[in-house]
Design an enzyme around this catalytic site. Sequence first.
Site, PDB file in Angstrom:
ATOM      1  N   LYS A  46       0.840  -1.200   0.000  1.00 60.91           N
ATOM      2  CA  LYS A  46       0.000   0.000   0.000  1.00 60.91           C
ATOM      3  C   LYS A  46       0.878   1.254   0.000  1.00 60.91           C
ATOM      4  O   LYS A  46       2.083   1.174   0.252  1.00 60.91           O
ATOM      5  CB  LYS A  46      -0.917  -0.018   1.232  1.00 60.91           C
ATOM      6  CG  LYS A  46      -0.163  -0.009   2.563  1.00 60.91           C
ATOM      7  CD  LYS A  46      -1.073  -0.324   3.741  1.00 60.91           C
ATOM      8  CE  LYS A  46      -0.302  -0.338   5.050  1.00 60.91           C
ATOM      9  NZ  LYS A  46      -1.119  -0.867   6.165  1.00 60.91           N
ATOM     10  N   ARG A 144     -10.244  -0.240  15.236  1.00 59.25           N
ATOM     11  CA  ARG A 144      -9.946   0.642  14.118  1.00 59.25           C
ATOM     12  C   ARG A 144     -10.847   0.186  12.977  1.00 59.25           C
ATOM     13  O   ARG A 144     -12.013   0.518  12.955  1.00 59.25           O
ATOM     14  CB  ARG A 144      -8.446   0.545  13.789  1.00 59.25           C
ATOM     15  CG  ARG A 144      -7.947   1.589  12.844  1.00 59.25           C
ATOM     16  CD  ARG A 144      -6.459   1.469  12.587  1.00 59.25           C
ATOM     17  NE  ARG A 144      -6.099   0.269  11.824  1.00 59.25           N
ATOM     18  CZ  ARG A 144      -4.901   0.038  11.319  1.00 59.25           C
ATOM     19  NH1 ARG A 144      -3.919   0.892  11.516  1.00 59.25           N
ATOM     20  NH2 ARG A 144      -4.656  -1.067  10.634  1.00 59.25           N
ATOM     21  N   TYR A 266      16.157  29.397  11.150  1.00 65.43           N
ATOM     22  CA  TYR A 266      14.971  30.140  11.591  1.00 65.43           C
ATOM     23  C   TYR A 266      14.848  30.162  13.103  1.00 65.43           C
ATOM     24  O   TYR A 266      15.114  29.162  13.770  1.00 65.43           O
ATOM     25  CB  TYR A 266      13.707  29.490  11.014  1.00 65.43           C
ATOM     26  CG  TYR A 266      13.491  29.753   9.546  1.00 65.43           C
ATOM     27  CD1 TYR A 266      13.516  31.038   9.028  1.00 65.43           C
ATOM     28  CD2 TYR A 266      13.244  28.695   8.680  1.00 65.43           C
ATOM     29  CE1 TYR A 266      13.300  31.266   7.670  1.00 65.43           C
ATOM     30  CE2 TYR A 266      13.017  28.909   7.324  1.00 65.43           C
ATOM     31  CZ  TYR A 266      13.044  30.195   6.829  1.00 65.43           C
ATOM     32  OH  TYR A 266      12.828  30.424   5.500  1.00 65.43           O
TER      33      TYR A 266
HETATM   34  C1  PLP Z   1      -0.357  -1.842   6.832  1.00 62.53           C
HETATM   35  C2  PLP Z   1      -0.950  -3.131   7.265  1.00 62.53           C
HETATM   36  C3  PLP Z   1      -0.154  -4.299   7.317  1.00 62.53           C
HETATM   37  C4  PLP Z   1       1.342  -4.260   7.137  1.00 62.53           C
HETATM   38  O1  PLP Z   1       1.924  -3.767   8.305  1.00 62.53           O
HETATM   39  P1  PLP Z   1       3.511  -3.728   8.525  1.00 62.53           P
HETATM   40  O2  PLP Z   1       3.647  -3.344   9.934  1.00 62.53           O
HETATM   41  O3  PLP Z   1       4.049  -2.733   7.565  1.00 62.53           O
HETATM   42  O4  PLP Z   1       4.022  -5.099   8.252  1.00 62.53           O
HETATM   43  C5  PLP Z   1      -0.785  -5.496   7.572  1.00 62.53           C
HETATM   44  N1  PLP Z   1      -2.112  -5.555   7.823  1.00 62.53           N
HETATM   45  C6  PLP Z   1      -2.893  -4.453   7.827  1.00 62.53           C
HETATM   46  C7  PLP Z   1      -4.332  -4.575   8.125  1.00 62.53           C
HETATM   47  C8  PLP Z   1      -2.335  -3.207   7.573  1.00 62.53           C
HETATM   48  O5  PLP Z   1      -3.105  -2.109   7.586  1.00 62.53           O
END
Ligand code: PLP
Length: 381
Positions: A46, A144, A266
């Site tokens: 993703k 979630r 800054y």
């Molecule tokens: C992003 C995600 C993963 C992968 O998680 P990592 O910690 O990057 O291995 C797996 N399952 C779900 C539901 C996620 O949202």
Amino acid sequence: MTVDARMSGNLASATGSITIDLGRVGANWKALAAKVRPAQCGAVVKANAYGLGADRIIPALARAGCSTFFIATPEEAETARKLAPNAEIYALDGLVGNSAAAFARQGVKPVLSTLDDVVAWSALCQSRSEKLPAALHIDTGLNRLGLPVRDVRRLAADPGLMAGMSLDLVMSHLASADNPRDPKNRDQLVAFETLSALFPNTRRSLAASDGLMLGAAYHFNLVRPGYAIYGGQASQIAPAPVKPAVTVAARILAVADVAPGETVGYSATWRAKRPSRIATIAAGYADGVPRTGSAPDGRPGGHVVIAGHVAPFVGRVSMDLVTVDITDLPNGAARPGEFATLIGEGLTVEDAGFAAGTIGYEILTRLGPRFTRLYIEDETR
Ligand SMILES: *Cc1c(COP(=O)(O)O)cnc(C)c1O
């Protein structure tokens, strides 16, 4: 920065670069797959493969033997399907907007996490007279995404709600798997065992990068690592059998002397206590170098490596630039035009995250488009 014979991409006028070792990405996936056998190992790609370029990462993982990919959004699904025509693809965000028809057409499996989505997918299947596969995301304590327990039980009691579809996978996600000692892991494992048993003869998946380090009890039929594939260490305690696959570098634009009492950057947050040399590097918060990695007096911030030497950030990180203290480097070690390493040479993404009060995941996924992506090709190509 070393130039590799197998490298593709062009650095000529780049201010910064991200170098991604595709062979290493493939090797990391293979090491994770070996670790969890006989469970299967998928790959989470993703967010444009965690910012590294899905167009290169997905084919490299497919060449390494990966045949199951997880993406989040409908747009990512479309991209992934083009890049991996024969792979299994799961869409973690489920049915977003009017994406169901496109998923059906592309052979993408939505991860359903509400009863409404289950009913909608089932209805689509019935209208097409096709039992299309989908995954079910059940919530075991993360609160979630995922069906709450009450809805899981309702669905199990009324399988007619899923009549048109084929239930292909039941999954859940762990809240605290980065800490193997957290009792929440065990609680979620037990909840997942109990709830997933309501859907017999269905493949099951619970663990991501950190969860798969909790032991075989957490592997079920399929694990879903993302971060670890790219070389990240998700667990605070149990190191995954992977190696860094990403280096990030940015051009040194200027080197200047700063007299004692002078300030840098800054809001003048850093004041030289001694005659100092400051190098200005061409990457800033617009590139994903967090401003919270600035080093106000008294708190350590980020670092770079220049010609093998570590140099700390001083003053504020600004939009396009960071300033680093190179006073303790050998004379001439930092030369304008050369590259400073932000990640690599012993500086991990976790280090960069820690220095900015965040995690390596956020560093990796926010590296901006001004970095030129360079790829070290894998051997099998
Ligand atoms: C992003 C995600 C993963 C992968 O998680 P990592 O910690 O990057 O291995 C797996 N399952 C779900 C539901 C996620 O949202």
